[in-house]
Scaffold this active site. Sequence first.
Site, PDB file in Angstrom:
ATOM      1  N   ARG A 102     -42.918 -15.158  25.923  1.00 51.47           N
ATOM      2  CA  ARG A 102     -43.881 -15.122  24.828  1.00 51.47           C
ATOM      3  C   ARG A 102     -43.753 -13.857  23.991  1.00 51.47           C
ATOM      4  NH1 ARG A 102     -49.556 -15.989  27.470  1.00 51.47           N
ATOM      5  NH2 ARG A 102     -50.207 -15.338  25.376  1.00 51.47           N
ATOM      6  N   GLN A 159     -34.984 -10.452  42.417  1.00 46.77           N
ATOM      7  CA  GLN A 159     -35.438 -11.826  42.579  1.00 46.77           C
ATOM      8  C   GLN A 159     -34.522 -12.674  41.688  1.00 46.77           C
ATOM      9  OE1 GLN A 159     -39.325 -12.854  41.047  1.00 46.77           O
ATOM     10  NE2 GLN A 159     -39.529 -14.632  42.390  1.00 46.77           N
ATOM     11  N   ASN A 183     -34.925  37.194   4.816  1.00 40.22           N
ATOM     12  CA  ASN A 183     -35.454  36.360   3.728  1.00 40.22           C
ATOM     13  C   ASN A 183     -34.325  35.500   3.167  1.00 40.22           C
ATOM     14  OD1 ASN A 183     -37.845  35.979   1.636  1.00 40.22           O
ATOM     15  ND2 ASN A 183     -35.937  36.071   0.486  1.00 40.22           N
ATOM     16  N   ASN A 233     -21.966  24.293   6.988  1.00 39.00           N
ATOM     17  CA  ASN A 233     -21.509  24.357   8.378  1.00 39.00           C
ATOM     18  C   ASN A 233     -20.401  23.367   8.719  1.00 39.00           C
ATOM     19  OD1 ASN A 233     -23.323  22.261   7.955  1.00 39.00           O
ATOM     20  ND2 ASN A 233     -24.136  22.323  10.029  1.00 39.00           N
TER      21      ASN A 233
END
Length: 461
Positions: A19, A76, A380, A389
């Site tokens: 469901r 199971q 700063n 990078n």
Amino acid sequence: MENNVGSIAVILAAGAGTRMKSRKPKVLHEICGKPMLQHVIDQATILKTEKTVVVIGYQGESVKETIGNTVEYVYQREQLGTGHAVMQAQSYFENYKGNVLLLYGDTPLISAETLKKFIQYHEDKELHTTVLTAEVEDATGYGRIIRNAQGQVEAIVEHKDATEEQLKIKEINSGMYYFNAELLNHALSKINNDNNQGEYYITDVIEILNKEGYKIGGYVVENDAEIQGINSRVQLAEAENYMRKKINEHWMDQGVTMLDPHSTYIQKGVSIGQDTLIYPGVHLEGETTIGTECTIGANSRIVSSTIADDVEIQYSTILNSTVDSQAKIGPYAYIRPNSHIGEGAKIGDFVEIKNATMGKGSKASHLTYVGDAEVGAGVNLGCGTVFVNYDGYKKHKTVVGDNVFVGCNTNLIAPVEVKEGAYIAAGSTITQEVPSKSLAIARARQVVKEGWVEKRNTKEK
């Protein structure tokens, strides 16, 4: 758990949950950030059960991979009923002298507090088996609890098999039980699948033990929401709302202010300090820790991060990172994984930090990207600074020393180092080391051609 004998928890989690209309097992659908099965396991862990055994079936390998090795697993292979599922775990309790606590992987709202009361009731009444029950207004579809004159459970009658008189009963079976392990083994050997569905039902154990004169009790849960099973997306959402409300109420009781708890989303693994203020639309996820006296602004999202005391975060996202005390983040900052924002640092609007450290008191106030970097204290970074990078093949690191001033619109081409106290002129593209206390200027010299516009206009005519 203060019971006189040990116990083993058996959690049934083998069903597909059709469901749910999902490709993944029902028990792996998440509520407040954890698979519903994990919530049940967590409660068993709080009870300090000697062992927790999970019965898996549908996509069992996926369940094991998600939940991990903190529990035992049995399969199971065929879905032949609840009794059959319990039989698969029988090797864990067939010679066990304690008790077996039977739980379900799709009932994530059950609490350890309720289970402790359930077990204590079992012990106080000196019962052989106890059923966790609930009293509800609409019992449609549920098995009814039939009690004898002494109040003991005599039988559990399924809705479809109940008489008109039995259908009036409001006490229902949750499906959760506390068994004497020896008696459970004994009764499992006697149940059969002689029914229309050809399945083995755990409720038959109750009937067998009752006929043999054993004492079977029923503990009525205080809040019937805790026994609700999740079988659909609607029920999943309802459970999410219930658990989220409980989580939010817990943190408000601990001294956290939420301006609108209904729009605040806090997952189970989160911790929040006193006098923190949380605005509407905040999402706190994973193993996040928030310190004391923080302000978490509207629509911020923080995932598996550590936020120290007295931090202010406005309209920002922080992922798998650390923010030290008195830092200010946002608005609209993006702190990506493996970042560390130092004490009193400022990460402003439209600044992105990735795999980088920002030292104590450093500032990147707006429109800046800091990736794969180590930025010292008192730095700063001017508006438009970019830590370049990636060279097209791999990432490289940039190191910026303490008290560096980087002018606006600067590109730092990694790998590169800017040493302590240096200045970089606005508009520079830095490709080489900048020595300590030096000024780096890396831009073309300005050229002014007076009268150029008039000459251009004359040519066009």
